[in-house]
Design a protein around this motif. Structure first.
Motif, PDB file in Angstrom:
ATOM      1  N   VAL A  26       0.848  -1.188   0.000  1.00 32.84           N
ATOM      2  CA  VAL A  26       0.000   0.000   0.000  1.00 32.84           C
ATOM      3  C   VAL A  26       0.883   1.238   0.000  1.00 32.84           C
ATOM      4  O   VAL A  26       1.821   1.338   0.805  1.00 32.84           O
ATOM      5  N   GLU A  27       0.559   2.169  -0.887  1.00 31.38           N
ATOM      6  CA  GLU A  27       1.337   3.403  -1.018  1.00 31.38           C
ATOM      7  C   GLU A  27       1.372   4.137   0.325  1.00 31.38           C
ATOM      8  O   GLU A  27       0.361   4.177   1.048  1.00 31.38           O
ATOM      9  N   THR A  28       2.579   4.711   0.636  1.00 28.00           N
ATOM     10  CA  THR A  28       2.891   5.460   1.872  1.00 28.00           C
ATOM     11  C   THR A  28       3.155   4.531   3.067  1.00 28.00           C
ATOM     12  O   THR A  28       3.588   5.007   4.117  1.00 28.00           O
ATOM     13  N   LYS A  29       2.885   3.211   2.913  1.00 25.30           N
ATOM     14  CA  LYS A  29       3.155   2.267   4.000  1.00 25.30           C
ATOM     15  C   LYS A  29       4.539   1.647   3.766  1.00 25.30           C
ATOM     16  O   LYS A  29       5.083   1.652   2.658  1.00 25.30           O
ATOM     17  N   ASP A  30       5.105   1.118   4.844  1.00 25.81           N
ATOM     18  CA  ASP A  30       6.352   0.374   4.716  1.00 25.81           C
ATOM     19  C   ASP A  30       6.041  -1.040   4.252  1.00 25.81           C
ATOM     20  O   ASP A  30       4.961  -1.595   4.554  1.00 25.81           O
ATOM     21  N   ARG A  56      17.807   6.420   0.684  1.00 23.44           N
ATOM     22  CA  ARG A  56      17.543   6.414   2.123  1.00 23.44           C
ATOM     23  C   ARG A  56      16.233   5.723   2.487  1.00 23.44           C
ATOM     24  O   ARG A  56      16.016   5.368   3.636  1.00 23.44           O
ATOM     25  N   ARG A  57      15.325   5.540   1.471  1.00 26.41           N
ATOM     26  CA  ARG A  57      14.066   4.868   1.816  1.00 26.41           C
ATOM     27  C   ARG A  57      14.151   3.353   1.681  1.00 26.41           C
ATOM     28  O   ARG A  57      13.150   2.662   1.788  1.00 26.41           O
ATOM     29  N   ILE A  58      15.349   2.852   1.372  1.00 27.28           N
ATOM     30  CA  ILE A  58      15.537   1.392   1.256  1.00 27.28           C
ATOM     31  C   ILE A  58      16.492   0.948   2.375  1.00 27.28           C
ATOM     32  O   ILE A  58      17.611   1.474   2.516  1.00 27.28           O
ATOM     33  N   LYS A  73       5.998   4.157  -2.894  1.00 22.87           N
ATOM     34  CA  LYS A  73       5.467   5.023  -3.950  1.00 22.87           C
ATOM     35  C   LYS A  73       5.131   4.151  -5.149  1.00 22.87           C
ATOM     36  O   LYS A  73       5.884   3.233  -5.490  1.00 22.87           O
ATOM     37  N   ARG A  74       4.020   4.500  -5.794  1.00 24.69           N
ATOM     38  CA  ARG A  74       3.490   3.647  -6.849  1.00 24.69           C
ATOM     39  C   ARG A  74       4.437   3.495  -8.033  1.00 24.69           C
ATOM     40  O   ARG A  74       4.507   2.433  -8.652  1.00 24.69           O
ATOM     41  N   ARG A  75       5.159   4.562  -8.343  1.00 23.57           N
ATOM     42  CA  ARG A  75       6.008   4.512  -9.524  1.00 23.57           C
ATOM     43  C   ARG A  75       7.438   4.074  -9.182  1.00 23.57           C
ATOM     44  O   ARG A  75       8.063   3.290  -9.879  1.00 23.57           O
ATOM     45  N   VAL A  76       7.964   4.611  -8.062  1.00 23.43           N
ATOM     46  CA  VAL A  76       9.379   4.383  -7.736  1.00 23.43           C
ATOM     47  C   VAL A  76       9.614   2.951  -7.285  1.00 23.43           C
ATOM     48  O   VAL A  76      10.656   2.354  -7.586  1.00 23.43           O
ATOM     49  N   ASN A  77       8.668   2.344  -6.574  1.00 23.13           N
ATOM     50  CA  ASN A  77       8.904   1.066  -5.902  1.00 23.13           C
ATOM     51  C   ASN A  77       8.236  -0.107  -6.568  1.00 23.13           C
ATOM     52  O   ASN A  77       7.940  -1.120  -5.944  1.00 23.13           O
ATOM     53  N   LYS A  78       7.995  -0.015  -7.869  1.00 26.09           N
ATOM     54  CA  LYS A  78       7.296  -1.103  -8.542  1.00 26.09           C
ATOM     55  C   LYS A  78       8.193  -2.322  -8.727  1.00 26.09           C
ATOM     56  O   LYS A  78       7.796  -3.463  -8.617  1.00 26.09           O
ATOM     57  N   GLY A  79       9.469  -2.098  -9.000  1.00 27.98           N
ATOM     58  CA  GLY A  79      10.398  -3.215  -9.204  1.00 27.98           C
ATOM     59  C   GLY A  79      10.664  -3.440 -10.672  1.00 27.98           C
ATOM     60  O   GLY A  79      10.579  -2.498 -11.463  1.00 27.98           O
ATOM     61  N   PRO A  80      11.032  -4.682 -11.118  1.00 25.65           N
ATOM     62  CA  PRO A  80      10.974  -5.909 -10.296  1.00 25.65           C
ATOM     63  C   PRO A  80      12.146  -6.014  -9.301  1.00 25.65           C
ATOM     64  O   PRO A  80      13.209  -5.461  -9.510  1.00 25.65           O
ATOM     65  N   CYS A  81      11.918  -6.826  -8.197  1.00 26.22           N
ATOM     66  CA  CYS A  81      12.930  -7.086  -7.173  1.00 26.22           C
ATOM     67  C   CYS A  81      13.393  -8.552  -7.306  1.00 26.22           C
ATOM     68  O   CYS A  81      12.571  -9.446  -7.538  1.00 26.22           O
ATOM     69  N   VAL A  82      14.648  -8.744  -7.184  1.00 28.48           N
ATOM     70  CA  VAL A  82      15.227 -10.107  -7.233  1.00 28.48           C
ATOM     71  C   VAL A  82      16.192 -10.255  -6.032  1.00 28.48           C
ATOM     72  O   VAL A  82      16.962  -9.321  -5.740  1.00 28.48           O
ATOM     73  N   PRO A  96      11.920 -12.869 -10.537  1.00 28.42           N
ATOM     74  CA  PRO A  96      11.645 -11.423 -10.319  1.00 28.42           C
ATOM     75  C   PRO A  96      10.296 -11.240  -9.612  1.00 28.42           C
ATOM     76  O   PRO A  96       9.320 -11.945  -9.912  1.00 28.42           O
ATOM     77  N   PHE A  97      10.268 -10.338  -8.702  1.00 25.68           N
ATOM     78  CA  PHE A  97       9.047 -10.045  -7.941  1.00 25.68           C
ATOM     79  C   PHE A  97       8.686  -8.558  -8.175  1.00 25.68           C
ATOM     80  O   PHE A  97       9.476  -7.683  -7.843  1.00 25.68           O
ATOM     81  N   THR A  98       7.539  -8.371  -8.797  1.00 24.08           N
ATOM     82  CA  THR A  98       7.096  -6.993  -9.095  1.00 24.08           C
ATOM     83  C   THR A  98       6.014  -6.581  -8.115  1.00 24.08           C
ATOM     84  O   THR A  98       5.032  -7.317  -7.913  1.00 24.08           O
ATOM     85  N   LEU A  99       6.187  -5.437  -7.524  1.00 25.88           N
ATOM     86  CA  LEU A  99       5.203  -4.945  -6.559  1.00 25.88           C
ATOM     87  C   LEU A  99       4.011  -4.341  -7.278  1.00 25.88           C
ATOM     88  O   LEU A  99       4.172  -3.529  -8.204  1.00 25.88           O
TER      89      LEU A  99
END
Length: 906
Positions: A26-30, A56-58, A73-82, A96-99
């Motif tokens: 959820v946006e704005t949540k950790d 600094r937010r990671i 944030k919806r755009r910055v934190n979409k990923g994908p994350c590996v 890959p894991f996409t938020l």
């Protein structure tokens, strides 16, 4: 000395998985991701969009196993994350894991639509809100739920007015946004009526009119005699509903008055209301009549007074009531003389006026007689005559030979009753004498009294008669000669004796034309006197006829009329419309028998024409002759109709042209005859389009006029289709869509996601038939696309067309795995690349193909060491991406002892 062999055995690592701290990001949540794996893990690594996390937010846990994203944030934190795990010999990467970051709704917005509608209108309310997942919508009308969809429609009625609230909610973020819209519905207005402040409107008083109506009234308007009220004597209430007239006047404030009500969609007017202003009576007037009347006269006394309502009248005779009507009549008698008073009153205004008249009545006078002073009248002697009479005599008057007496030898008594003749003479004093008595209404004369004065014969005279007579008249010729005793007479016609009397008569004929001689003889004096007269006899004239030069009178042509007659004609006359002809365009022959009109006109020369013949006694006129002037046609006109019709419409074309006689009509369609009547109708079809020509012709004038009208017929449009410039839409390439339709297409329109296309990357051909998207992107240019065709009467839309944009591969990635393997290890290499359509994979080992799948496995052997290259190719975009991995295979069966006595296996 002891030697120890330390052997570290390491097993391959299993593929890690990523576990999340929450089910939903959820946006704005950790949000935390944990790299979940088993085995001999020496280190954890993370990759976001292919690179190591930074910022600094990671945050990473001390063992780097858990990655926490703060304030998503919806755009910055979409990923994908590996996530990647490793030990000295092995490494492996997670998928890959996409938020999918849940956000919104941001703002709820009601799509722009009007706030006011008439009843019956189709109202569509649509709510939008940017949200992930898509927002759930609820519509409330005045607090009551009416819909659970983003868009809903209603047919407007008064009950639909009020406040509409759109609530957009996202159960994942727990956020809710609202938007509100107030809608006003207007119903048609009923016809207003005008109510008055008083039952009666009285001049000089104030009077108010109120516009009475019900419904949603926004404004009142007044019209007096069709225009808005103006002037300081007219006042309107603040809401303009009541109009007050100050100090009414009969002339200016009559009206009619109309009130009008209106709201933004409707208006209605009252029936006209005309004021009947009460006034007067102003002045009572006895209608002009005489003051004096004879007995038995019908006396009508009429009183008028300008008043509204009409005045009530009362008549008094010498103070006594005699009538309650405006007019009354009496048969005059002497008792009816006296003073008459008229009283006019108006009960509405309270005013009264009077008028007075004095009347005198006279009775008839009896016939007077003449009494003489002597029995015999003797020349040179005096002689008196007295007028003897009784009654209401105002005056006496004498007549000698029919005229009033004059001369020094005639004397009248002071009351003119007695007339005295001095020194009689034979000629001057013979008479006859008459006396007359008079009052204002009656007169009476005595019988004529003639003096027989003895004298000799004088001059013979033929009594004065006309010299000209018509045939068939009874004409008497009379000869006189002043003589006492009377003379003897003889008559001659053209020298022939015809009579021996003083007078003789004839029935006139043409044989009686000639000279007549009268001979007067006095045998006592021996004197003879003669007199002559010439008679002219005329016969009646026959009725003349008008003969024309042509059968037909044609405008702009010359036209002659001849007056045809027989008899004793002395002159000819013409009359046009009852008066003698005049003007430079009317010509008469020298004897005026022929009338010529040059350059005829239809209005000026119609007539009627009459010719007249005459002689001194007779005249006769022809029957009136009216010219039927042939003219025209002037201009042919096609009655106003529209130029555009749908197929199946009933079209009526009507042509008119001013002409005499009426014109013959011919209609042509595109030059081909279609009708011979002024008006014709047909059912619209495409083959009926074209130019219609009306030909109006007059066979008498030889003139023809034409008028043209071009009709356009439109058929319904078939559904268009969307054709593409290429079979495949490729990202970064230009792509065109063509709106393919058939029929009478006047315009093309495009809609992308329901809206008109906009932006610098979207171009339309001049006719808007072709839409070109420059530099395609996979997300922005998906659509759907709809094209619309239209003409003035019809429109149609294509089915929605969604672009499947081909893209990629963006970059090839070899799933994280270790670079070093022992002989016999089961090695799996996996390559991935984002692409549409999915890419074709080729694996090369030291440049030689080894596999055509994304993933392939093999058992490690020394010959399989080397460089592994993954080629990801997309045949539609023509792009290829590569990723390379060096794999080392070692033999763990040959230990080596280092300098410190430790044993390791490569």
């Amino acid at each position: 000395h002891s030697h120890f062999l330390s052997i570290l055995c390491t097993a391959p690592l299993s593929k890690p998985t990523i576990l999340t701290s929450n089910n939903t990001a959820v946006e704005t949540k950790d949000f935390s991701l944990t790299c979940n794996a088993t085995g001999q893990i020496h280190a954890y690594k993370w990759f976001i969009n292919g690179v190591a996390p930074a910022g600094r937010r990671i945050q990473l846990s001390p063992d780097r196993r858990t990655l926490t994203l703060q304030s998503l944030k919806r755009r910055v934190n979409k990923g994908p994350c590996v996530c990647e795990i490793e030990n000295p010999f092995y490494r492996n990467r997670s998928d890959p894991f996409t938020l999918d970051v849940a956000y919104g709704p941001d703002i709820a917005t009601i799509v722009h639509s009007p706030d006011e509608y008439p009843t019956g209108a189709n109202i569509t309310l649509s709510c939008v809100a940017d949200s992930n997942p898509a927002a759930q919508f609820t519509w409330l009308h005045n607090g009551q739920s009416v819909s659970n969809s983003a868009t809903f429609s209603i047919i407007a009625s008064l009950s639909d007015a009020g406040t509409y609230t759109c609530t957009a909610s996202n159960s994942f973020t727990g956020l809710t946004r609202t938007a509100t819209k107030n809608i006003i519905i207007y119903a048609p207005l009923s016809k207003p009526t005008i109510l008055t402040s008083n039952n009666t409107e009285v001049e000089t008083k104030d009077f108010s009119l109120t516009c009475y109506a019900t419904g949603q009234i926004h404004a009142y308007k007044w019209f007096i005699n069709g225009v808005a009220p103006a002037g300081r004597r007219i006042q309107l209430s603040p809401d303009r509903r009541t109009l007050t007239l100050r100090s009414l006047t009969r002339s200016f404030n009559k009206g009619p008055y109309v009130c009008e009500i209106e709201n933004p969609f409707y208006h209605n007017r009252s029936d006209p209301f005309t004021l009947d202003v009460a006034y007067g009576p102003d002045i009572a007037t006895i209608v002009h009549s005489a003051d004096e009347y004879p007995t038995a006269a019908n006396i009508t006394l009429s009183c008028v007074a300008d008043s509204n309502p009409a005045a009530q009248f009362t008549w008094l005779h010498n103070g006594q009531p005699v009538s309650n009507s405006a007019t009354f009549s009496i048969i005059a008698s002497l008792s009816d003389a006296g003073t008459y008073t008229c009283t006019a009153s108006n009960s509405f205004t309270g005013l009264t006026c009077t008028a007075t008249k004095n009347i005198i009545i006279y009775a008839p006078l009896s016939k007077p007689t003449i009494v003489t002073s002597n029995i015999t009248a003797v020349e040179t002697k005096d002689f008196s005559l007295t007028c003897q009479a009784t009654g209401q005599i105002h005056a006496y008057q004498w007549f000698i030979n029919g005229v009033a007496p004059a001369g020094s030898r005639i004397q009248l008594s002071p009351d003119k009753r007695t007339l005295t003749l001095s020194r009689l003479t034979r000629r001057d004093n013979k008479g006859p004498y008459e006396c007359e008595i008079r009052n204002p209404f009656y007169s009476n004369r005595s019988h004529p009294f003639t003096l027989d004065v003895a004298y000799g014969p004088d001059i013979a005279t033929i009594d004065r008669i006309s010299d000209q007579f018509s045939t068939g008249n009874n004409v008497t010729l009379s000869c006189v000669a002043d003589s006492n005793p009377p003379a003897q007479f003889t008559w001659l016609q053209n020298g022939q004796s015809v009579s021996n009397s003083a007078s003789f008569s004839i029935i006139t004929s043409l044989n009686h034309i000639g000279n007549y001689t009268c001979i007067a003889t006095n045998s006592f004096t021996g004197l003879t006197r003669t007199a002559n007269k010439t008679l002219m006899i005329y016969a009646p004239l026959s009725k003349p006829t008008i003969v024309t030069s042509n059968i037909t009178a044609v405008e702009t042509k010359d036209f002659s009329m001849t007056c045809q007659a027989t008899g004793q004609i002395h002159a000819y006359r013409w009359f046009i419309n009852g008066v003698a002809p005049a003007g430079s365009r009317i010509q008469l022959s020298p004897d005026k028998k022929i009338l010529t009109i040059p350059n005829l006109t239809r209005r000026d020369n119609k007539g009627p024409y009459v010719c007249e013949i005459e002689n001194p006694l007779f005249s006769n006129r022809s029957d009136p002759f009216t010219l039927d002037v042939a003219y025209g046609p002037d201009i042919a006109m096609i009655v106003r109709t529209q130029d555009v019709y749908p197929t199946g419409a009933n079209i009526t074309l009507s042509c008119s042209a001013i002409s005499n006689p009426p014109v013959q009509f011919t209609w042509l369609q595109n030059g081909q005859p279609v009708s011979n009547s002024a008006t014709f109708s047909f059912i619209a079809s495409l083959n009926r389009a074209g130019t219609y020509t009306c030909i109006a012709s007059n066979s008498f004038t030889g003139l023809a006029r034409t008028a043209n009208k071009t009709l356009i017929i439109y058929a319904p449009l078939s559904k268009p289709t969307i054709l593409t410039s290429n079979r495949t839409a490729v990202e970064t390439k230009d792509f065109s869509l063509t709106c393919q339709g058939t029929g009478q297409i006047h315009a093309y329109r495009w809609f992308i996601n329901g809206l008109a296309p906009s932006g610098s990357r979207i171009q339309l051909s001049p006719d808007k038939k072709i839409l070109t998207i420059g530099n395609l992107t996979r997300r922005e240019n998906k659509g759907p696309y709809v094209c619309e065709i239209e003409n003035p009467l019809f429109r149609n839309r294509s089915d929605p067309f969604t672009l499947n944009v081909t893209y990629g591969p963006d970059f090839a990635t070899i799933a994280h795995s270790v670079d070093e393997y022992p002989i016999g290890a089961n090695i799996t290499l996996s390559c991935s690349a984002v692409s549409n359509p999915p890419v074709q994979f080729t694996w090369l080992h030291n440049g030689q193909p080894v596999s055509n799948s994304a993933t392939f496995s093999f058992i490690a052997s020394m010959t399989l060491s080397g460089t592994y290259t993954c080629n990801a190719a997309n045949s539609l975009t023509g792009l290829t991406r590569s990723a390379t991995k060096n794999v080392i295979i070692y033999d763990d069966r040959d230990p080596e002892i280092d300098d410190e006595g430790e044993t390791t296996v490569k």
